[in-house]
Motif scaffolding. Structure first.
Motif, PDB file in Angstrom:
ATOM      1  N   CYS A  14      -7.754  -2.871 -10.832  1.00  0.00           N
ATOM      2  CA  CYS A  14      -7.220  -1.691 -10.144  1.00  0.00           C
ATOM      3  C   CYS A  14      -8.302  -0.947  -9.374  1.00  0.00           C
ATOM      4  O   CYS A  14      -8.043  -0.428  -8.278  1.00  0.00           O
ATOM      5  CB  CYS A  14      -6.530  -0.765 -11.143  1.00  0.00           C
TER       6      CYS A  14
ATOM      7  N   VAL B 253       0.344  -4.100 -12.610  1.00  0.00           N
ATOM      8  CA  VAL B 253      -0.645  -4.109 -11.536  1.00  0.00           C
ATOM      9  C   VAL B 253       0.075  -4.206 -10.180  1.00  0.00           C
ATOM     10  O   VAL B 253      -0.311  -3.557  -9.217  1.00  0.00           O
ATOM     11  CB  VAL B 253      -1.657  -5.258 -11.721  1.00  0.00           C
TER      12      VAL B 253
ATOM     13  N   TYR C 188       1.257  -0.847  -9.187  1.00  0.00           N
ATOM     14  CA  TYR C 188       0.099  -0.063  -8.765  1.00  0.00           C
ATOM     15  C   TYR C 188      -0.276  -0.402  -7.320  1.00  0.00           C
ATOM     16  O   TYR C 188      -0.503   0.490  -6.502  1.00  0.00           O
ATOM     17  CB  TYR C 188      -1.068  -0.329  -9.712  1.00  0.00           C
TER      18      TYR C 188
END
Length: 80
Positions: free
Chosen positions: A15, A57, A60
């Protein structure tokens, strides 16, 4: 950059790599870096508040591409 985005030990390292791309890379090539990860299913807890649910993820990455605000800071504009 690929080593960071494909890191197997921690989704947080990944990230941070996506966030770096969003802030520092030419907006015209951000999509080519992030597209392969749009549906990544690895869970990650981004918010400091443990009451907030985990996201993936992929979620995100999609948020980085679609939202202009990242926890109080403005992200650079992306060309449409």
């Amino acid at each position: 950059m690929s080593l960071m985005l494909d890191h197997i030990d921690s989704p947080y390292i990944r990230c941070v790599g996506f966030l770096y791309l969003r802030y520092a890379v030419d907006p015209n090539i951000v999509w080519s870096w992030m597209e392969p990860y749009l549906y990544d299913e690895e869970p990650v807890q981004i918010a400091a508040n443990p009451a907030k649910p985990e996201i993936t993820v992929g979620e995100y990455v999609r948020q980085l591409l679609t939202e202009m605000d990242y926890y109080g800071t403005l992200l650079p504009r992306l060309p449409v």
